[in-house]
Design a protein around this motif. Structure first.
Motif, PDB file in Angstrom:
ATOM      1  N   PHE A  69     -12.409  -3.840 -16.266  1.00  0.00           N
ATOM      2  CA  PHE A  69     -11.690  -5.109 -16.162  1.00  0.00           C
ATOM      3  C   PHE A  69     -10.961  -5.432 -17.465  1.00  0.00           C
ATOM      4  O   PHE A  69      -9.779  -5.803 -17.459  1.00  0.00           O
ATOM      5  CB  PHE A  69     -12.666  -6.231 -15.799  1.00  0.00           C
ATOM      6  CG  PHE A  69     -12.014  -7.579 -15.685  1.00  0.00           C
ATOM      7  CD1 PHE A  69     -11.331  -7.944 -14.530  1.00  0.00           C
ATOM      8  CD2 PHE A  69     -12.075  -8.481 -16.738  1.00  0.00           C
ATOM      9  CE1 PHE A  69     -10.713  -9.193 -14.428  1.00  0.00           C
ATOM     10  CE2 PHE A  69     -11.470  -9.731 -16.647  1.00  0.00           C
ATOM     11  CZ  PHE A  69     -10.781 -10.077 -15.483  1.00  0.00           C
ATOM     12  N   LEU A  70     -11.660  -5.269 -18.592  1.00  0.00           N
ATOM     13  CA  LEU A  70     -11.048  -5.581 -19.886  1.00  0.00           C
ATOM     14  C   LEU A  70      -9.858  -4.667 -20.170  1.00  0.00           C
ATOM     15  O   LEU A  70      -8.854  -5.100 -20.743  1.00  0.00           O
ATOM     16  CB  LEU A  70     -12.098  -5.441 -20.994  1.00  0.00           C
ATOM     17  CG  LEU A  70     -13.275  -6.427 -20.939  1.00  0.00           C
ATOM     18  CD1 LEU A  70     -14.310  -6.096 -22.001  1.00  0.00           C
ATOM     19  CD2 LEU A  70     -12.790  -7.863 -21.085  1.00  0.00           C
ATOM     20  N   GLU A  71      -9.974  -3.387 -19.774  1.00  0.00           N
ATOM     21  CA  GLU A  71      -8.858  -2.459 -19.977  1.00  0.00           C
ATOM     22  C   GLU A  71      -7.656  -2.852 -19.123  1.00  0.00           C
ATOM     23  O   GLU A  71      -6.503  -2.762 -19.577  1.00  0.00           O
ATOM     24  CB  GLU A  71      -9.311  -1.033 -19.649  1.00  0.00           C
ATOM     25  CG  GLU A  71     -10.289  -0.449 -20.669  1.00  0.00           C
ATOM     26  CD  GLU A  71     -10.834   0.901 -20.250  1.00  0.00           C
ATOM     27  OE1 GLU A  71     -10.637   1.278 -19.065  1.00  0.00           O
ATOM     28  OE2 GLU A  71     -11.451   1.581 -21.096  1.00  0.00           O
ATOM     29  N   MET A  72      -7.900  -3.312 -17.871  1.00  0.00           N
ATOM     30  CA  MET A  72      -6.796  -3.718 -16.999  1.00  0.00           C
ATOM     31  C   MET A  72      -6.133  -4.997 -17.505  1.00  0.00           C
ATOM     32  O   MET A  72      -4.931  -5.186 -17.368  1.00  0.00           O
ATOM     33  CB  MET A  72      -7.305  -3.902 -15.566  1.00  0.00           C
ATOM     34  CG  MET A  72      -7.625  -2.595 -14.858  1.00  0.00           C
ATOM     35  SD  MET A  72      -7.968  -2.785 -13.098  1.00  0.00           S
ATOM     36  CE  MET A  72      -9.577  -3.592 -13.150  1.00  0.00           C
ATOM     37  N   VAL A  73      -6.929  -5.882 -18.111  1.00  0.00           N
ATOM     38  CA  VAL A  73      -6.355  -7.091 -18.713  1.00  0.00           C
ATOM     39  C   VAL A  73      -5.469  -6.706 -19.901  1.00  0.00           C
ATOM     40  O   VAL A  73      -4.345  -7.210 -20.066  1.00  0.00           O
ATOM     41  CB  VAL A  73      -7.468  -8.056 -19.165  1.00  0.00           C
ATOM     42  CG1 VAL A  73      -6.891  -9.178 -20.023  1.00  0.00           C
ATOM     43  CG2 VAL A  73      -8.195  -8.627 -17.962  1.00  0.00           C
ATOM     44  N   GLU A  74      -5.970  -5.777 -20.713  1.00  0.00           N
ATOM     45  CA  GLU A  74      -5.260  -5.380 -21.924  1.00  0.00           C
ATOM     46  C   GLU A  74      -3.922  -4.709 -21.623  1.00  0.00           C
ATOM     47  O   GLU A  74      -2.923  -4.963 -22.317  1.00  0.00           O
ATOM     48  CB  GLU A  74      -6.147  -4.440 -22.751  1.00  0.00           C
ATOM     49  CG  GLU A  74      -5.562  -4.097 -24.113  1.00  0.00           C
ATOM     50  CD  GLU A  74      -6.517  -3.245 -24.940  1.00  0.00           C
ATOM     51  OE1 GLU A  74      -6.071  -2.679 -25.949  1.00  0.00           O
ATOM     52  OE2 GLU A  74      -7.704  -3.146 -24.569  1.00  0.00           O
ATOM     53  N   ASP A  75      -3.876  -3.847 -20.610  1.00  0.00           N
ATOM     54  CA  ASP A  75      -2.622  -3.136 -20.322  1.00  0.00           C
ATOM     55  C   ASP A  75      -1.754  -3.849 -19.281  1.00  0.00           C
ATOM     56  O   ASP A  75      -0.749  -3.300 -18.815  1.00  0.00           O
ATOM     57  CB  ASP A  75      -2.887  -1.687 -19.896  1.00  0.00           C
ATOM     58  CG  ASP A  75      -3.712  -1.587 -18.620  1.00  0.00           C
ATOM     59  OD1 ASP A  75      -3.721  -2.531 -17.822  1.00  0.00           O
ATOM     60  OD2 ASP A  75      -4.347  -0.538 -18.419  1.00  0.00           O
TER      61      ASP A  75
END
Length: 547
Positions: A64-70
C-alpha cells in the motif's frame, strides 16, 4: 468515485480463529457503505506484528505504501483501520512519522474505534486530533513493550529450565520426536527414516538420489505433502538435533534478527545418531560437493568420478561418450585438453576397461597388514588425554589468580585473561580431537573396505537388475573413495591408482592375470592400471623398485 482501502492486521495466526478478522472487516464495510465509498478490503496482514515495524517492511501495508508513493493510489483516497495500533506499534516518534507521511501524501486515515479522520485539510485547521493520536500510539507501544518484556522473561526462564532440567520449552520438537507427559519420546518409524538417510548419505547417495529412493518406495514424509524434497534431506543431515543437541535462539527469521542465545544444550533431545556417524555424513556430503557430484544415469556414475585427474596439468578428467561398444565406448579425457586450454594430454581411457583393473588391484591388497587406523586412534586418544590434563592445569592456575584479583593484585587480572584464552583454545582443540576419534571409530577399517569392495564387485557381476546395479555402483564408488586418493592419467605412462597413505600399508608382491606392476614412490602405494607397459618406461618414471 473516491476509493477506500481497509487495512486489517493482527499479530498472531491464532487470532484468525477468533473474532478479530470478522470484527475489523464488518466495521470497515459498514463505514464505507455509510459514506458511499467503493471499498477495497484486500489489504490484510494476518499474523504480522507491528511492534518492530514488520508490517511496514513486508506484506500488505508495504504494498500500500509503495502504491501511494508512486501514485497508483490517488490523493484523497481513504485508509480505514480499526485503530492506529493496527498501523504501527513502534515508538511514538516512528509511528507518528508513518502517520504524517500518509497524510502528507494526500491519504485520509480513518480510525473506526474512535471515529477520527486524519487528513491534511482538517489538521491544518484543527491540530487537536494529533494529541489523541500521540496518546493512542504511546499506549500501543507501551502495551507491546511490556508484553514483549514479560514474554521474553518467561522464555528466558524456560530456557534456564531447559539447560538445568532438560524440560521441553514447547510441544514443538524435531519431526522424529514427540512430547508425551512433558518428555521427549522417539517416533520409531520416523527415527528409522532419519537413520536410513544418514546411512545412505554415507554410502554415497546424494540428496537427489535419496529423495528418488524414498519417493519410489512411497515412504511418507514427516509433514505430509507430495513426496520428499532435497531441502528436507539437507535439513535432516545438517541438524545437530539428531545428536540430542538444542540451540536456543532469540529474534525471528522474519525480522532477520534471529541469532543463537548462549551455547547449545547437549542431551536435550534423545540422541538418535552417533557422533561418528554424524561426522561421516558431513564428510560424505562435503566430499560430493568437492567432487562435483550431479545427476546420474540409470546405471549410476562411473567408479572414477571425482578421483581421475590429469597427471600433466592436475585438471579433472571428464567423460566422453562415443556411443555403444564395440566401436564406441565411454572414455576419460583431460578437461583442459578438451577445451584447448593448454594441456597436451590427448590420450583417452576406456572406463569399462579400467574399472575391473582397479577392482582387481584393490582385491590384491594385503588386508592382514593394515594397522594404520589403530595407530591413528591411539595417537588421538593420547592427544585428548594431554589436552584434558592441560585444561585442568590451566583452570587450577586461573582459580588461584582469581583469588589474587580479589585481593587487588592488578597483574593477576591480565594473567587470568590470558589463561582464559589458552583454556578456550585448548577446549577447541579437544573438541576437534574428540570428533576425529568418533569419526575414526565409526569408519570401517581398510580391511573391511577391501572386503566390502570385493563383495559388491561380485554382486555387480551376478545381478542383471538395473536398479540394483545402480545402488551397488553407488556404494562401491563411496568405498573406493576411502581407499584410493586419486587416479592419475599420464599420456605416456598410463593410468595409475594412488592409494591414500596409511601406516604399515603393504601390497602383496605378486602379479595377476592383468599384468599389474606395483609401485611405491615416497612411501605412497601406487598401482599401474594400464596393461603391458614396458619396465624400462616405468623405471624411467619412478626409479628402481623396492620389491
Amino acid at each position: 468515485m473516491t476509493k477506500a482501502y481497509s487495512y486489517i492486521r493482527f499479530s498472531t495466526p491464532e487470532q484468525a480463529q477468533g473474532d478479530s478478522l470478522r470484527r475489523q472487516t464488518a466495521k470497515a464495510e459498514a463505514w464505507a457503505q455509510q459514506h458511499n465509498l467503493v471499498l477495497d478490503n484486500s489489504l490484510r496482514d494476518l499474523g504480522v506484528s507491528a511492534f518492530h515495524g514488520t508490517n511496514r517492511t513486508t506484506g500488505a501495508l508495504k504494498s500500500f505504501l509503495e502504491m501511494v508513493e508512486d501514485g497508483r493510489i490517488q490523493r484523497g483516497s481513504y485508509l480505514i483501520v480499526e485503530s492506529l495500533d493496527r498501523l504501527s506499534r513502534e515508538t511514538v516518534i516512528d509511528a507518528a512519522t508513518r502517520l504524517f507521511a500518509l497524510i502528507q501524501a494526500g491519504i485520509i486515515v480513518v480510525t473506526l474505534s474512535d471515529g477520527q479522520e486524519y487528513s491534511s485539510e482538517r489538521l491544518r485547521q484543527d491540530w487537536t486530533p494529533l494529541i489523541i493520536s500521540l496518546a493512542v500510539m504511546a499506549r500501543a507501544h507501551d502495551e507491546s513493550r511490556i508484553k514483549s518484556e514479560r514474554v521474553g522473561e518467561a522464555w528466558q526462564q524456560k530456557k534456564e529450565k531447559a539447560r538445568k532440567e532438560g524440560k521441553p520449552l514447547t510441544p514443538r520438537c524435531p519431526e522424529w520426536l514427540e512430547v508425551r507427559d512433558g518428555t521427549f519420546v522417539e517416533r520409531p518409524e520416523r527415527v528409522a527414516i532419519v537413520r536410513r538417510v544418514f546411512q545412505e548419505t554415507i554410502d554415497g547417495f546424494g540428496r537427489r538420489e535419496v529423495v528418488r529412493r524414498l519417493n519410489s518406495e512411497g515412504v511418507p514424509t514427516f509433514r505430509g505433502g507430495k513426496g520428499w524434497h532435497t531441502s528436507s534431506i539437507a535439513k535432516i543431515i545438517q541438524s545437530r538435533a539428531v545428536l540430542g543437541e538444542y540451540q536456543p535462539h532469540t529474534g525471528t527469521h522474519r525480522n532477520r534478527n534471529r541469532k543463537p542465545d548462549g551455547d547449545p544444550i547437549p542431551n536435550y533431545y534423545p540422541p538418535i545418531i552417533d557422533n561418528g556417524i554424524f561426522l561421516r555424513a558431513q564428510g560424505a556430503t562435503q566430499g560430493r560437493r568437492q567432487n562435483a557430484a550431479g545427476r546420474k544415469g540409470m546405471s549410476g556414475s562411473h567408479l572414477f568420478q571425482g578421483l581421475a585427474q590429469c597427471a600433466h596439468c592436475a585438471g579433472p578428467m571428464h567423460i566422453i561418450n562415443k556411443g555403444k561398444p564395440p566401436k564406441g565406448g565411454i572414455y576419460l579425457a583431460c578437461s583442459t585438453n578438451i577445451r584447448n586450454a593448454g594441456c597436451d594430454n590427448n590420450r583417452r581411457w576406456r572406463i569399462d576397461m579400467l574399472e575391473p583393473l582397479l577392482l582387481a588391484a584393490i582385491d590384491m591388497l594385503d588386508q592382514t597388514a593394515f594397522s594404520g587406523q589403530d595407530n591413528d586412534l591411539k595417537q588421538l586418544r593420547a592427544q585428548t588425554e594431554a589436552l584434558r590434563t592441560q585444561i585442568a592445569d590451566f583452570e587450577k592456575r586461573q582459580r588461584t589468580l582469581i583469588e589474587l584479583v580479589e585481593f587487588g593484585d592488578e597483574t593477576a587480572t591480565a594473567r587470568s585473561l590470558e589463561l582464559a584464552k589458552h583454556i578456550k583454545r585448548s577446549r577447541k582443540e579437544l573438541k576437534a580431537a574428540e570428533d576425529q576419534i568418533a569419526k575414526n571409530a565409526a569408519e570401517p577399517d581398510l580391511a573391511a573396505r577391501v572386503a566390502a569392495a570385493a563383495t559388491i564387485s561380485r554382486q555387480l557381476n551376478e545381478t542383471p537388475d538395473i536398479e540394483e546395479r545402480r545402488e551397488l555402483r553407488t556404494r562401491l564408488r563411496e568405498i573406493i573413495r576411502g581407499i584410493v586418493e586419486r587416479i592419475e592419467c599420464h599420456q605416456r605412462f598410463g593410468a595409475t591408482a594412488v592409494f591414500i597413505p596409511r601406516d604399515e600399508f603393504h601390497i602383496n608382491n605378486r602379479r595377476s592375470e592383468y599384468n599389474f606392476t606395483f609401485m611405491t614412490r615416497e612411501g605412497i602405494p601406487r598401482i599401474l592400471l594400464d596393461q603391458n607397459v614396458p619396465d624400462d618406461i616405468i623405471d624411467e618414471w619412478v626409479g628402481p623398485w623396492p620389491f
